[in-house]
Motif scaffolding. Sequence first.
Motif, PDB file in Angstrom:
ATOM      1  N   THR A 175       0.854  -1.185   0.000  1.00  0.00           N
ATOM      2  CA  THR A 175       0.000   0.000   0.000  1.00  0.00           C
ATOM      3  C   THR A 175       0.887   1.232   0.000  1.00  0.00           C
ATOM      4  O   THR A 175       1.835   1.320   0.777  1.00  0.00           O
ATOM      5  CB  THR A 175      -0.908   0.002   1.241  1.00  0.00           C
ATOM      6  OG1 THR A 175      -1.756  -1.143   1.186  1.00  0.00           O
ATOM      7  CG2 THR A 175      -1.762   1.258   1.304  1.00  0.00           C
ATOM      8  N   CYS A 208       0.016   1.683   5.444  1.00  0.00           N
ATOM      9  CA  CYS A 208       0.908   1.983   4.319  1.00  0.00           C
ATOM     10  C   CYS A 208       2.270   1.317   4.488  1.00  0.00           C
ATOM     11  O   CYS A 208       2.840   1.276   5.572  1.00  0.00           O
ATOM     12  CB  CYS A 208       1.121   3.490   4.185  1.00  0.00           C
ATOM     13  SG  CYS A 208      -0.346   4.360   3.591  1.00  0.00           S
ATOM     14  N   GLY A 212       0.785   5.366   0.270  1.00  0.00           N
ATOM     15  CA  GLY A 212      -0.014   6.533   0.650  1.00  0.00           C
ATOM     16  C   GLY A 212       0.560   7.770  -0.018  1.00  0.00           C
ATOM     17  O   GLY A 212       1.770   8.003   0.065  1.00  0.00           O
TER      18      GLY A 212
END
Lengths: 379, 379
Positions: free
Chosen positions: A7, A66, A9
């Motif tokens: 992930t 994240c 961000g």
Amino acid sequence: MSSTFPTIGILGGGQLGKMMAAEAVRMSVDARLLSPKEAGPMQPYTGARVGDWTDPDVLRPFTADCDVVTVESEWAPADAAAEVLPDGAALWPSTQTLSLIKDKGVQKQHLADAGCPVPAFACCETLDEALDAAEEFGYPVVLKQYRGAYDGYGNATAAAEDELREAWPDLATEDGAMVETFADFARELAVQVARRPGGNQVVYPVAYTEQRDHRCHAVEVPADIDDAIADKARHIAQKSVDAVEGVGLIAVELFEMPDGRVLVNELAPRPHNTGHYSIEGAATSQFENHVRAVLDWPLGDPSLRTPVAVMVNVLGRREGTPPQTTGLPRALDTEGVTPHIYGKPDVRPGRKMGHVTALGADRADTRKRAEMAASAIEL
Amino acid sequence: MSSTFPTIGILGGGQLGKMMAAEAVRMSVDARLLSPKEAGPMQPYTGARVGDWTDPDVLRPFTADCDVVTVESEWAPADAAAEVLPDGAALWPSTQTLSLIKDKGVQKQHLADAGCPVPAFACCETLDEALDAAEEFGYPVVLKQYRGAYDGYGNATAAAEDELREAWPDLATEDGAMVETFADFARELAVQVARRPGGNQVVYPVAYTEQRDHRCHAVEVPADIDDAIADKARHIAQKSVDAVEGVGLIAVELFEMPDGRVLVNELAPRPHNTGHYSIEGAATSQFENHVRAVLDWPLGDPSLRTPVAVMVNVLGRREGTPPQTTGLPRALDTEGVTPHIYGKPDVRPGRKMGHVTALGADRADTRKRAEMAASAIEL
């Protein structure tokens, strides 16, 4: 941490965030974007979040899953994000790199100290110091605000003492402002560099950038310059990015001087308008290489896959909401162009609403098609 | 209708919908997707909706603001959508085109009637009729289910009468099944055609498609075939798409026979796995041209912008959820490849989880790089 794919961000929800997210989504990297603005280019993505991005109570849940956090702009609140970053997550570019770049005086001094060629400059605390520096460099000079300048805002060219006196109160902050010799350049150039945390990097071809009214109007790649100048520009770009230990995609804006010198104008610690051509024009786009670099993944080939790529910005021409899209189909009628419309909810004159890239074999023809398409869009 | 940019509704939320949405989003076309499945490739997009896509009460709000509705699959409930379509909105491909394609018997009969060359076939209501047809064509024959077949499911090759008898109960529905002569082809080819509502169209280069275990394994473009065969394939593809009045991107799968004949295997009324190479390899991708065609916008140049493009599918190798992504960075270490990972939440052996496209000048080298990258991903 995600149990499967990472992930990322992104602090920012404008066109740069949108184009980063597009590359992430293609690779099944989970992209989330945080912006203080309700509406904008990030809206098509499920990962878009609206909130006060300086608030730890907003940043904590945003960064919680994240693997890496990155920024769309040098003014994004990276320091605040760094403070709530979960264990094991990275923030790239580092707050150290960002602090070296976002203040133009600090940036120029740092580059000069590292041996990167820059125009003569002086960081001046008072108007008297600025007048002395201008006297030394000779007029015209450029007075630059340290922080927050873009697209011609925050800069003033002074042809004589009275103009410098007049500009000072508007641009000087409590620590003053920067006076720089006016670079009477032959061309403005730009080079994108993608760099991984360990220093491994790839350098894009040299782009020729054409400004109109202090805004990027068109970018032609490769720049129509001597090989020796191109090599020098790429070398200086790489050296500058090393000097700030940039991680991610860093754009280096340069001046080609009439005497063959190449000087650094400024760095942007993120994908940049001068690198948009790379989406269609390069083997790996600046946005994909930004995503790869901040994830510490192998970087992709930055070379052109077409003889010439030309990008022309689509700037707003009016005030209001973007009009019906009769212009876009007309633009699509131009051969070999790819339009990008950012999806900004409001248009104002000069605002960057999108861009088009044309690819081709002949520079003049490719430029012409890009101009025709950009002009047909009429936002 | 949107007050600014158009809205396109996509029935389906798999990888084809995801890749259509990516092109729409780039142009600021508002893409929404409807799928009966909770999770899938459409998830990164704000426009993703989950619901019973056969239910008028779901379809009515979904289509309400759409300028055009399209399908990701020939089995999407286009008829149900057509019934609730708002005034002024279009549905492309038309339900008429879809009904000509989704039943393989109707499709083949329609193409034959239009003068498109197809393998000898017979629509058989009973096993006895099927046995008679097989006798006439000579074994081996292929028994094909009329509806719902894909990737080898719903087809059976019968080398002799007993095998045909055995396969019949599994594949025949109340209206029987289709018996087709086994096309002992030299190569399988595919051609993408994008066609606007008025009939204006562009035809992609001929792709060579290599199947393994009845699934598309690799696609090489341009196919390494005689120019005369390529011209014939493109002509037949165009004629077939005209015959069904296809609008949008229609993929035509073809057989190149050892004697130089080119026969239509089947049509898919949507972007197709054999056209994925076009995202990086063609001036305009099949997904972009699908979006343009259904919006009745000018079509883009379908020609290759590289000597060779090779696509290799990333098929699932295991059962479960996709593993940690150590494989993707390894794939990115291969020069000149672009990976697409669809984001399916579950993996099973043979399931299409993604694909990679490699571009290059040399066919064998490009193929090798694509294979290496696809195999490194290991999902």
